[in-house]
Write a protein that holds these residues in place. Structure first.
Motif, PDB file in Angstrom:
ATOM      1  N   PRO A   1       2.310  -1.405  10.796  1.00 38.05           N
ATOM      2  CA  PRO A   1       3.295  -2.270  11.301  1.00 38.05           C
ATOM      3  C   PRO A   1       3.477  -3.533  10.460  1.00 38.05           C
ATOM      4  O   PRO A   1       4.601  -4.190  10.704  1.00 38.05           O
ATOM      5  N   ARG A   2       2.626  -3.983   9.596  1.00 35.22           N
ATOM      6  CA  ARG A   2       2.611  -5.145   8.917  1.00 35.22           C
ATOM      7  C   ARG A   2       3.432  -5.164   7.742  1.00 35.22           C
ATOM      8  O   ARG A   2       3.912  -4.165   7.258  1.00 35.22           O
ATOM      9  N   PRO A   3       4.086  -6.428   7.392  1.00 36.31           N
ATOM     10  CA  PRO A   3       4.956  -6.475   6.314  1.00 36.31           C
ATOM     11  C   PRO A   3       4.525  -5.738   4.912  1.00 36.31           C
ATOM     12  O   PRO A   3       5.458  -5.248   4.198  1.00 36.31           O
ATOM     13  N   ARG A   4       3.138  -5.681   4.840  1.00 32.85           N
ATOM     14  CA  ARG A   4       2.725  -5.157   3.592  1.00 32.85           C
ATOM     15  C   ARG A   4       2.998  -3.789   3.305  1.00 32.85           C
ATOM     16  O   ARG A   4       3.317  -3.166   2.130  1.00 32.85           O
ATOM     17  N   PHE A   5       3.337  -2.884   4.586  1.00 35.49           N
ATOM     18  CA  PHE A   5       3.604  -1.497   4.284  1.00 35.49           C
ATOM     19  C   PHE A   5       4.944  -1.248   3.531  1.00 35.49           C
ATOM     20  O   PHE A   5       5.364  -0.228   3.352  1.00 35.49           O
ATOM     21  N   ALA A   6       5.831  -2.406   3.708  1.00 28.55           N
ATOM     22  CA  ALA A   6       7.223  -2.343   3.254  1.00 28.55           C
ATOM     23  C   ALA A   6       7.122  -1.904   1.842  1.00 28.55           C
ATOM     24  O   ALA A   6       8.079  -1.417   1.061  1.00 28.55           O
ATOM     25  N   HIS A   7       6.025  -2.266   1.230  1.00 28.38           N
ATOM     26  CA  HIS A   7       6.091  -2.034  -0.379  1.00 28.38           C
ATOM     27  C   HIS A   7       5.278  -0.688  -0.966  1.00 28.38           C
ATOM     28  O   HIS A   7       5.220  -0.572  -1.842  1.00 28.38           O
ATOM     29  N   LEU A   8       4.827  -0.019   0.295  1.00 33.46           N
ATOM     30  CA  LEU A   8       4.335   1.509  -0.032  1.00 33.46           C
ATOM     31  C   LEU A   8       5.440   2.490   0.024  1.00 33.46           C
ATOM     32  O   LEU A   8       6.645   2.638   0.624  1.00 33.46           O
ATOM     33  N   THR A   9       5.432   3.355  -1.320  1.00 33.34           N
ATOM     34  CA  THR A   9       6.329   4.549  -1.305  1.00 33.34           C
ATOM     35  C   THR A   9       6.171   5.331  -0.373  1.00 33.34           C
ATOM     36  O   THR A   9       5.180   5.437   0.336  1.00 33.34           O
ATOM     37  N   ALA A  10       6.901   6.372  -0.258  1.00 29.80           N
ATOM     38  CA  ALA A  10       6.758   7.638   0.738  1.00 29.80           C
ATOM     39  C   ALA A  10       5.475   8.468   0.474  1.00 29.80           C
ATOM     40  O   ALA A  10       4.881   8.516   1.446  1.00 29.80           O
ATOM     41  N   GLY A  11       5.318   8.535  -0.723  1.00 26.02           N
ATOM     42  CA  GLY A  11       4.032   9.185  -1.298  1.00 26.02           C
ATOM     43  C   GLY A  11       2.870   8.361  -0.805  1.00 26.02           C
ATOM     44  O   GLY A  11       1.808   8.966  -0.410  1.00 26.02           O
ATOM     45  N   GLN A  12       3.172   7.121  -0.756  1.00 25.96           N
ATOM     46  CA  GLN A  12       1.697   6.406  -0.629  1.00 25.96           C
ATOM     47  C   GLN A  12       1.452   5.993   0.991  1.00 25.96           C
ATOM     48  O   GLN A  12       0.471   5.584   1.415  1.00 25.96           O
ATOM     49  N   ARG A  13       2.541   6.658   1.732  1.00 30.18           N
ATOM     50  CA  ARG A  13       2.474   6.517   3.067  1.00 30.18           C
ATOM     51  C   ARG A  13       1.769   7.701   3.647  1.00 30.18           C
ATOM     52  O   ARG A  13       1.536   8.007   4.915  1.00 30.18           O
ATOM     53  N   ASP A  14       1.332   8.703   2.950  1.00 31.12           N
ATOM     54  CA  ASP A  14       0.639  10.040   3.224  1.00 31.12           C
ATOM     55  C   ASP A  14      -0.809   9.502   3.420  1.00 31.12           C
ATOM     56  O   ASP A  14      -1.580   9.491   2.494  1.00 31.12           O
ATOM     57  N   ARG A  15      -1.324   9.432   4.543  1.00 28.42           N
ATOM     58  CA  ARG A  15      -2.513   8.888   4.795  1.00 28.42           C
ATOM     59  C   ARG A  15      -3.786   9.766   4.263  1.00 28.42           C
ATOM     60  O   ARG A  15      -4.546   9.010   3.586  1.00 28.42           O
ATOM     61  N   ASP A  16      -3.662  10.925   4.391  1.00 21.41           N
ATOM     62  CA  ASP A  16      -4.923  11.898   3.870  1.00 21.41           C
ATOM     63  C   ASP A  16      -4.763  12.057   2.587  1.00 21.41           C
ATOM     64  O   ASP A  16      -5.718  11.992   1.880  1.00 21.41           O
ATOM     65  N   ARG A  17      -3.605  12.006   1.973  1.00 26.68           N
ATOM     66  CA  ARG A  17      -3.382  12.016   0.135  1.00 26.68           C
ATOM     67  C   ARG A  17      -4.152  10.764  -0.201  1.00 26.68           C
ATOM     68  O   ARG A  17      -4.863  10.885  -1.240  1.00 26.68           O
ATOM     69  N   MET A  18      -3.868   9.582   0.360  1.00 22.78           N
ATOM     70  CA  MET A  18      -4.327   8.470  -0.148  1.00 22.78           C
ATOM     71  C   MET A  18      -5.912   8.251   0.161  1.00 22.78           C
ATOM     72  O   MET A  18      -6.851   7.927  -0.864  1.00 22.78           O
ATOM     73  N   ARG A  19      -6.340   8.605   1.312  1.00 29.55           N
ATOM     74  CA  ARG A  19      -7.686   8.661   1.307  1.00 29.55           C
ATOM     75  C   ARG A  19      -8.644   9.675   0.589  1.00 29.55           C
ATOM     76  O   ARG A  19      -9.634   9.270  -0.200  1.00 29.55           O
ATOM     77  N   ARG A  20      -7.901  10.837   0.300  1.00 27.61           N
ATOM     78  CA  ARG A  20      -8.586  11.923  -0.777  1.00 27.61           C
ATOM     79  C   ARG A  20      -8.520  11.162  -2.154  1.00 27.61           C
ATOM     80  O   ARG A  20      -9.597  11.329  -2.752  1.00 27.61           O
ATOM     81  N   ALA A  21      -7.639  10.556  -2.384  1.00 29.79           N
ATOM     82  CA  ALA A  21      -7.614   9.791  -3.943  1.00 29.79           C
ATOM     83  C   ALA A  21      -8.669   8.721  -3.919  1.00 29.79           C
ATOM     84  O   ALA A  21      -9.404   8.657  -4.926  1.00 29.79           O
ATOM     85  N   LEU A  22      -8.605   7.855  -3.002  1.00 32.67           N
ATOM     86  CA  LEU A  22      -9.667   6.868  -3.006  1.00 32.67           C
ATOM     87  C   LEU A  22     -11.162   7.433  -2.978  1.00 32.67           C
ATOM     88  O   LEU A  22     -12.009   6.765  -3.641  1.00 32.67           O
ATOM     89  N   ASN A  23     -11.366   8.486  -2.144  1.00 27.22           N
ATOM     90  CA  ASN A  23     -12.864   8.774  -2.118  1.00 27.22           C
ATOM     91  C   ASN A  23     -13.229   9.628  -3.512  1.00 27.22           C
ATOM     92  O   ASN A  23     -14.203   9.530  -3.727  1.00 27.22           O
ATOM     93  N   ARG A  24     -11.989  10.194  -4.251  1.00 26.93           N
ATOM     94  CA  ARG A  24     -12.396  10.731  -5.734  1.00 26.93           C
ATOM     95  C   ARG A  24     -12.826   9.546  -6.638  1.00 26.93           C
ATOM     96  O   ARG A  24     -13.791   9.498  -7.507  1.00 26.93           O
ATOM     97  N   LEU A  25     -12.171   8.584  -6.309  1.00 30.86           N
ATOM     98  CA  LEU A  25     -12.375   7.342  -7.216  1.00 30.86           C
ATOM     99  C   LEU A  25     -13.958   7.009  -6.922  1.00 30.86           C
ATOM    100  O   LEU A  25     -14.437   6.492  -7.863  1.00 30.86           O
ATOM    101  N   MET A  26     -14.161   6.642  -5.633  1.00 31.14           N
ATOM    102  CA  MET A  26     -15.663   6.279  -5.416  1.00 31.14           C
ATOM    103  C   MET A  26     -16.504   7.197  -5.941  1.00 31.14           C
ATOM    104  O   MET A  26     -17.795   6.841  -6.270  1.00 31.14           O
ATOM    105  N   ASP A  27     -16.335   8.520  -5.668  1.00 31.88           N
ATOM    106  CA  ASP A  27     -17.143   9.666  -6.438  1.00 31.88           C
ATOM    107  C   ASP A  27     -17.321   9.254  -7.981  1.00 31.88           C
ATOM    108  O   ASP A  27     -18.469   9.281  -8.398  1.00 31.88           O
ATOM    109  N   ASP A  28     -16.074   8.918  -8.614  1.00 30.86           N
ATOM    110  CA  ASP A  28     -16.385   8.801  -9.950  1.00 30.86           C
ATOM    111  C   ASP A  28     -17.373   7.422 -10.386  1.00 30.86           C
ATOM    112  O   ASP A  28     -17.907   7.456 -11.163  1.00 30.86           O
TER     113      ASP A  28
END
Length: 387
Positions: A227-254
């Motif tokens: 609900p905070r103002p920062r989320f206004a800057h996310l695209t529709a794809g970036q609001r996909d919580r599971d997708r973004m979690r998977r991407a960040l965890n792949r980054l951490m694996d690397d």
């Protein structure tokens, strides 16, 4: 002064100048025995324990003969760590003893979620910083408490140098960014893929960020951040919580599986200081680790510049970084390979979208989220991590 060694049932009398070496032997004894760890006699369990006597004991190892009359707390910053500036009035002031300094440690319950972070900052200043040529604050004292794994450092008051400080809401110029990237290259070259010295055993791939599961911690804050103002800057794809979690965890694996070099680990420009001549340096080394150079480079660039400046200059700035690596004596990756890593590691900037406001205020989180999320869209970051 008497200090009871916990768990052994007797007292020893220790001169203040010997307390820092004693702390080393206590830690060594704890590692070699099966006993419950003993308290470090020179570790302040709370911020209230930072007294004139404690400060005197802490500074005596570096400045023998120190006698302190009073200390005055002038600034308190409550973030992930607690940072306190003190002015010191001496009864006896040895040459070089500071008139003011900063104390930093995890004296708050939220510090417990940081794992080895504060202990690692002590180790960084003890084991690594003396050999680095980059701009750093002087560290007068450091201690680790074996019971809590907390760490405390006494650091140079950089205002005495006339230093200025980075502000997350004030973007850097491309010229300033180039100077920071030169410093990053000099830092990264220190352990670069076997070049130079061997990393100490405590310096692990992914550091405290990986060890504490910080990515999953932050995704647990999603509902509060949305609900905070920062989320206004996310695209529709970036609001996909599971997708973004998977991407960040792949980054951490690397990050964990490619321990190429020494990283600062929290490279956003709010952790920078600048000497009067403009030479940059980094503060806050609690997240130092081994990993991929692009973690620092992308983590810095995607938030430090305005969106137009990043778009116009990021390729040239990346080339500048690679040249600086070569000048530091290591074999830099080819530009296109480096660009691919840079584009993927822009993903780390998404953590600003979930950052708790007790660590950074909303103004900072929102500003960095806007720049990072725009960069991720420009660079096609999430798709790259999915491929």
């Amino acid at each position: 002064m008497k200090h009871e060694i916990l768990g052994m049932g007797f007292q020893i009398v220790v001169h203040p100048a010997l307390l820092a070496p004693l702390s080393f032997f206590i830690a060594l004894y704890n590692r070699l025995s099966n006993m419950t760890p003993m308290a470090n006699p020179l570790f302040p369990a709370t911020a209230d324990a930072i007294t004139p006597l404690w400060m005197e004991q802490a500074l005596s190892a570096r400045f023998p003969g120190t006698r302190i009359a009073t200390i005055k707390l002038t600034t308190f910053i409550d973030g992930t760590a607690q940072k306190m500036r003190y002015e010191i009035a001496y009864e006896t002031r040895p040459d070089g003893a500071p008139a003011s300094l900063w104390t930093k440690g995890g004296f708050d319950p939220k510090g417990a979620s940081q794992g080895d972070a504060f202990a690692n900052e002590v180790r960084f200043f003890r084991d690594i910083s003396p050999d680095l040529s980059i701009n750093l604050p002087d560290c007068y004292f450091g201690a680790i408490d074996p019971l809590s794994n907390n760490g405390v450092v006494l650091l140079e008051d950089l205002t005495a140098r006339g230093a200025s400080f980075g502000r997350a809401t004030i973007p850097l110029t491309p010229e300033q960014a180039a100077a920071v990237l030169t410093a990053q290259a000099q830092c990264h070259a220190y352990f670069w893929q076997g070049y130079g010295k061997k990393p100490p055993r405590w310096l692990r791939p992914g550091g405290a960020i990986a060890a504490t599961g910080m990515v999953d911690q932050y995704f647990g804050l999603w509902d509060g951040a949305a609900p905070r103002p920062r989320f206004a800057h996310l695209t529709a794809g970036q609001r996909d919580r599971d997708r973004m979690r998977r991407a960040l965890n792949r980054l951490m694996d690397d990050l964990r599986t490619r321990p190429i070099c020494l990283l600062h680990g929290d490279p956003q420009h709010g952790n920078l200081f600048f000497d009067p001549g403009g030479r940059p340096g980094y503060l806050d080394w609690q997240h130092c680790m081994l990993g991929v150079w692009a973690f620092d480079v992308a983590g810095f660039l995607v938030t430090a510049l305005t969106v137009p400046d990043r778009r116009s200059h990021e390729r040239d700035l990346l080339a500048h970084y690679l040249t600086a690596l070569g000048a530091a004596g290591v074999g830099a990756p080819a530009f296109e390979d480096a660009w691919a890593d840079y584009a993927r590691y822009a993903m780390w900037g998404f953590m600003w979208a979930m950052c708790p406001v007790d660590a950074h205020p909303e103004e900072i989180c929102s500003s960095n989220t806007e720049r990072a999320c725009t960069a991720m869209s420009d660079l096609d970051t999430v798709r790259l991590l999915a491929s």
